[in-house]
Design a protein around this motif. Structure first.
Motif, short mmCIF file in Angstrom:
data_model
loop_
_atom_site.label_atom_id
_atom_site.label_comp_id
_atom_site.label_asym_id
_atom_site.label_seq_id
_atom_site.Cartn_x
_atom_site.Cartn_y
_atom_site.Cartn_z
N GLY A 256 0.94 -1.27 0.31
CA GLY A 256 -0.18 -0.47 -0.13
C GLY A 256 0.92 1.42 -0.07
N ALA A 257 1.42 1.33 0.64
CA ALA A 257 3.03 2.14 1.36
C ALA A 257 3.72 2.51 -0.80
CB ALA A 257 3.89 2.20 2.13
N LEU A 258 4.10 1.73 -0.60
CA LEU A 258 4.10 2.23 -2.01
C LEU A 258 3.78 2.26 -2.83
CD1 LEU A 258 6.95 -1.49 -2.02
CD2 LEU A 258 7.81 1.17 -1.69
N THR A 259 2.47 2.44 -3.38
CA THR A 259 1.28 2.14 -4.26
C THR A 259 1.09 3.40 -4.39
OG1 THR A 259 0.84 -0.36 -4.28
CG2 THR A 259 -0.84 1.53 -5.82
N ASP A 260 0.76 3.76 -3.28
CA ASP A 260 0.58 5.27 -2.83
C ASP A 260 1.73 5.98 -4.01
OD1 ASP A 260 -1.45 4.95 -1.92
OD2 ASP A 260 -0.77 4.75 0.48
N ALA A 261 3.05 5.74 -2.90
CA ALA A 261 4.30 6.51 -3.49
C ALA A 261 3.98 6.65 -5.36
CB ALA A 261 5.36 5.81 -3.16
#
Length: 331
Positions: A256-261
């Motif tokens: 989730g954090a990487l997709t947000d980035a």
């Protein structure tokens, strides 16, 4: 005679704050809880602030003026110098253009003692230059005292509460949280980046339904004058957070954090002005780091689907965006 160790160390980085420093310091000295030291850390301010810091140190024995060598843009170097000099069991930070309620320290410390938390956070309130208060929307504030463990904190992080979770002020840290942890020098939004390192050391986080910190809204703030740097700093923070999640084997949170980035970089690419060599190189470095951590996630989870997404990301942000959009449409 050796100085008595204070219960709380208050760190105030000072830079171009001639108009606001006195009000800030006065609000701190007006605290109902008196057992603190106040460290005014001169960030090589080019105005009269260094002299103002020294003058305040002469007025109250709890105040120390520090003049460390500047290590880069932003307040990280000053915060780190303050942490190195702090003697208290607890740490709190106040920006030099903000003010605090008289019972802030007492309330935060009481919250820590009652809950056993290593980090206590309260609500903040925005204030216009004319003194008008602009409270955050109700859904972005803590409506009730809430005690969170590590996983519950990150679950709550993705809610509207995020506006209270990010930042360095309106909170009280156990000093031990900063053992071996310092703010990255030369990066804006350094607080967002270092947050996972601090939360990893927390047993509990106490959120208080209390407003005791007042943030002055003005055009001279870092977030108002460094748009490009702020965007990339937030993206670096997301990537660092994903690495922290990977260390806990929280794969869904890491993804989730990487997709947000990745989505943030894709949607804001036009704002980075990649015609400038410095911006282009910095953008490329952040994207390369994103690809590296995404690949690490796919490898560690042993996921073919994540491996394909990592490959799409290496081909480019538009490819990754189109591929993930296609996968979502097929669900």
């Amino acid at each position: 005679m050796p100085q008595t160790k204070p219960k709380i160390s208050v760190l105030v980085p000072v830079y171009k704050a001639e108009a606001t420093l006195d009000a800030c310091v006065k609000s701190i000295l007006a605290q109902t809880f008196p057992d603190f030291e106040l460290l005014l850390v001169d960030d090589e301010s080019p105005d009269a602030c260094p002299a103002l810091c020294d003058a305040w140190a002469q007025k109250d024995p709890r105040i120390r003026a520090l003049h460390p060598a500047k290590t880069g843009p932003g307040p990280s170097g000053a915060r780190n110098a303050g942490l190195d000099a702090a003697r208290g069991d607890w740490i709190t930070m106040v920006d030099s253009d903000d003010t605090v309620a008289p019972d802030l320290f007492a309330t935060l410390l009481a919250g820590a003692r009652q809950s056993g938390a290593d980090l206590v956070i309260c609500n903040s309130c925005r204030v216009l230059p004319d003194g008008t208060q602009q409270p955050h929307p109700v859904e972005q504030t803590f409506a009730a005292d809430t005690l969170l463990d590590e996983e519950a904190f990150w679950d709550a992080f993705n809610t509207p509460w995020i506006s209270q979770f990010t930042g360095t002020a309106h909170r009280l840290y156990a000093a031990r949280l900063f053992e071996g942890v310092r703010y990255p020098v030369g990066m804006v939004h350094e607080d967002y980046y270092v947050l996972p390192d601090l939360i990893a050391r927390c047993g509990k986080v106490q959120c208080l339904a209390y407003t005791g910190y007042y943030v002055l809204q003005h055009e001279g703030s870092i977030t108002a004058t460094a748009r490009h740097e702020v965007r990339l700093a937030m993206t670096r923070g997301d990537i660092h957070r994903a690495e922290y999640f990977l260390s806990r084997r929280w794969y869904d949170r890491a993804e989730g954090a990487l997709t947000d980035a990745a989505d943030f970089l894709y949607r804001n690419k036009a704002a980075y002005d990649l015609r400038k060599p410095g911006h282009r190189a910095e953008f490329a470095a952040v994207k390369a780091e994103l690809c590296r951590v995404y690949g690490a996630l796919a490898t560690q989870k042993e996921s073919k689907s994540l491996g394909l997404r990592a490959a799409a990301l290496r081909l480019g942000l538009p490819v990754f965006h189109a591929y993930t959009a296609l996968l979502a449409a097929r669900r």
